[in-house]
Design a protein around this motif. Structure first.
Motif, PDB file in Angstrom:
ATOM      1  N   UNK A   1      56.804  38.276 -32.282  1.00 28.53           N
ATOM      2  CA  UNK A   1      55.556  38.235 -31.520  1.00 28.53           C
ATOM      3  C   UNK A   1      54.792  39.543 -31.623  1.00 28.53           C
ATOM      4  N   UNK A   2      53.499  39.434 -31.853  1.00 25.99           N
ATOM      5  CA  UNK A   2      52.640  40.610 -31.866  1.00 25.99           C
ATOM      6  C   UNK A   2      52.245  40.947 -30.435  1.00 25.99           C
ATOM      7  N   UNK A   3      52.246  42.241 -30.117  1.00 19.14           N
ATOM      8  CA  UNK A   3      51.873  42.703 -28.783  1.00 19.14           C
ATOM      9  C   UNK A   3      50.673  43.621 -28.937  1.00 19.14           C
ATOM     10  N   UNK A   4      49.660  43.382 -28.134  1.00 16.06           N
ATOM     11  CA  UNK A   4      48.457  44.212 -28.147  1.00 16.06           C
ATOM     12  C   UNK A   4      48.314  44.897 -26.799  1.00 16.06           C
ATOM     13  N   UNK A   5      47.846  46.141 -26.825  1.00 14.29           N
ATOM     14  CA  UNK A   5      47.530  46.878 -25.602  1.00 14.29           C
ATOM     15  C   UNK A   5      46.017  46.924 -25.515  1.00 14.29           C
ATOM     16  N   UNK A   6      45.470  46.515 -24.373  1.00 15.30           N
ATOM     17  CA  UNK A   6      44.022  46.513 -24.194  1.00 15.30           C
ATOM     18  C   UNK A   6      43.680  46.814 -22.742  1.00 15.30           C
ATOM     19  N   UNK A   7      42.411  47.210 -22.497  1.00 15.89           N
ATOM     20  CA  UNK A   7      41.997  47.424 -21.110  1.00 15.89           C
ATOM     21  C   UNK A   7      42.082  46.121 -20.311  1.00 15.89           C
ATOM     22  N   UNK A   8      42.477  46.242 -19.066  1.00 14.47           N
ATOM     23  CA  UNK A   8      42.567  45.070 -18.190  1.00 14.47           C
ATOM     24  C   UNK A   8      41.171  44.584 -17.826  1.00 14.47           C
ATOM     25  N   UNK A   9      41.104  43.295 -17.507  1.00 18.19           N
ATOM     26  CA  UNK A   9      39.868  42.644 -17.072  1.00 18.19           C
ATOM     27  C   UNK A   9      40.136  41.905 -15.765  1.00 18.19           C
ATOM     28  N   UNK A  10      39.082  41.576 -15.057  1.00 14.80           N
ATOM     29  CA  UNK A  10      39.221  40.817 -13.805  1.00 14.80           C
ATOM     30  C   UNK A  10      40.000  39.530 -14.052  1.00 14.80           C
ATOM     31  N   UNK A  11      39.765  38.893 -15.173  1.00 14.42           N
ATOM     32  CA  UNK A  11      40.454  37.648 -15.497  1.00 14.42           C
ATOM     33  C   UNK A  11      41.958  37.795 -15.678  1.00 14.42           C
ATOM     34  N   UNK A  12      42.452  39.023 -15.707  1.00 18.72           N
ATOM     35  CA  UNK A  12      43.889  39.273 -15.837  1.00 18.72           C
ATOM     36  C   UNK A  12      44.606  39.275 -14.493  1.00 18.72           C
ATOM     37  N   UNK A  13      43.874  39.031 -13.415  1.00 17.00           N
ATOM     38  CA  UNK A  13      44.439  39.157 -12.064  1.00 17.00           C
ATOM     39  C   UNK A  13      45.700  38.310 -11.889  1.00 17.00           C
ATOM     40  N   UNK A  14      45.690  37.084 -12.369  1.00 20.97           N
ATOM     41  CA  UNK A  14      46.852  36.214 -12.179  1.00 20.97           C
ATOM     42  C   UNK A  14      48.088  36.785 -12.888  1.00 20.97           C
ATOM     43  N   UNK A  15      47.925  37.221 -14.122  1.00 22.74           N
ATOM     44  CA  UNK A  15      49.044  37.775 -14.878  1.00 22.74           C
ATOM     45  C   UNK A  15      49.561  39.069 -14.283  1.00 22.74           C
TER      46      UNK A  15
ATOM     47  N   UNK B   1      47.141  36.101  -6.722  1.00 26.24           N
ATOM     48  CA  UNK B   1      46.071  36.305  -7.698  1.00 26.24           C
ATOM     49  C   UNK B   1      44.798  36.792  -7.012  1.00 26.24           C
ATOM     50  N   UNK B   2      44.505  36.248  -5.839  1.00 23.84           N
ATOM     51  CA  UNK B   2      43.312  36.665  -5.100  1.00 23.84           C
ATOM     52  C   UNK B   2      43.417  38.129  -4.681  1.00 23.84           C
ATOM     53  N   UNK B   3      44.562  38.518  -4.173  1.00 19.89           N
ATOM     54  CA  UNK B   3      44.747  39.927  -3.798  1.00 19.89           C
ATOM     55  C   UNK B   3      44.546  40.836  -5.004  1.00 19.89           C
ATOM     56  N   UNK B   4      45.129  40.464  -6.142  1.00 20.45           N
ATOM     57  CA  UNK B   4      44.999  41.310  -7.326  1.00 20.45           C
ATOM     58  C   UNK B   4      43.562  41.331  -7.814  1.00 20.45           C
ATOM     59  N   UNK B   5      42.870  40.218  -7.744  1.00 18.68           N
ATOM     60  CA  UNK B   5      41.467  40.183  -8.154  1.00 18.68           C
ATOM     61  C   UNK B   5      40.651  41.164  -7.300  1.00 18.68           C
ATOM     62  N   UNK B   6      40.882  41.155  -5.993  1.00 13.42           N
ATOM     63  CA  UNK B   6      40.159  42.064  -5.099  1.00 13.42           C
ATOM     64  C   UNK B   6      40.496  43.519  -5.409  1.00 13.42           C
ATOM     65  N   UNK B   7      41.758  43.807  -5.714  1.00 13.35           N
ATOM     66  CA  UNK B   7      42.151  45.173  -6.064  1.00 13.35           C
ATOM     67  C   UNK B   7      41.484  45.597  -7.366  1.00 13.35           C
ATOM     68  N   UNK B   8      41.530  44.714  -8.363  1.00 10.48           N
ATOM     69  CA  UNK B   8      40.914  45.044  -9.653  1.00 10.48           C
ATOM     70  C   UNK B   8      39.402  45.225  -9.532  1.00 10.48           C
TER      71      UNK B   8
END
Length: 148
Positions: free
Chosen positions: A6-20, A34-41
Motif C-alpha cells: 500500500x502506498x501512503x501519502x502525507x498531506x495537510x488535513x482538511x475539514x472532510x477528514x474529521x471522521x477519520x 466526527x462532529x466534535x472533530x469537525x468543530x475542532x478542525x
C-alpha cells in the motif's frame, strides 16, 4: 512511501477528514465524535500557527500529526510542539509515524523553529521508545491541573 503493497501519502488535513481523525483519537482512548472533530478542525486549520497532517492509504486515514508553533521566554527563537500524533494499529511499525514526524520537522524548520517539544503520557512506553529512536531526548516532566 509504501507499506507492504500500500502506498501512503502525507498531506495537510482538511475539514472532510474529521471522521477519520475522530476515529484515530477514539482508538487512542480519547472518545471523539466526527462532529466534535469537525468543530475542532474548524478552529485549528485556519490558524497558521498550527500544522495538521494526515497519512492516507487507499483514501483511508491511518495516521495524523498536529503541531503548534510557540516562542520561548527563557531564550530567543521559536519552537514547535507536537500536540497529537496517532497511527492506527494496522499501520504501526511501518514508518508512518516517522513520516508524520518528519513532515512536522520540515514544517517547523520552515517556520524558523529551533527545536521541537513533545509530551507523552507516562503510561505510553511505546511512544517514549518511538521518540527516543527518532533522537528526541527525555528532558523533564509535565503537570496538568483541570480548571473546572
Amino acid at each position: 512511501m509504501t507499506i507492504g503493497a500500500a502506498a501512503v501519502a502525507i498531506r495537510p488535513a482538511r475539514i472532510g477528514d474529521a471522521e477519520g481523525i475522530a476515529a484515530l483519537m477514539s482508538e487512542l482512548g480519547y472518545e471523539t465524535s466526527s462532529l466534535q472533530m469537525r468543530e475542532r478542525l474548524e478552529r485549528i486549520l485556519p490558524d497558521v500557527g498550527y500544522a495538521t497532517m494526515v497519512a492516507t492509504s487507499a483514501d483511508r486515514i491511518g495516521g495524523m500529526v498536529g503541531a503548534r508553533m510557540g516562542f520561548h521566554y527563557a531564550r530567543d527563537g521559536a519552537y514547535a510542539r507536537v500536540v497529537a500524533l496517532i497511527v492506527t494499529r494496522r499501520m504501526r511499525q511501518g514508518g508512518v509515524g516517522r513520516a508524520l514526524v518528519n513532515a512536522v520537522e520540515e514544517w517547523a524548520g520552515s517556520k524558523g523553529a529551533e527545536r521541537i517539544l513533545v509530551a507523552t503520557a507516562l503510561h505510553r512506553d511505546d511512544a517514549h521508545r518511538f521518540y527516543e529512536r527518532l533522537s528526541y531526548e527525555h528532558t523533564g516532566r509535565r503537570y496538568i491541573k483541570l480548571l473546572h
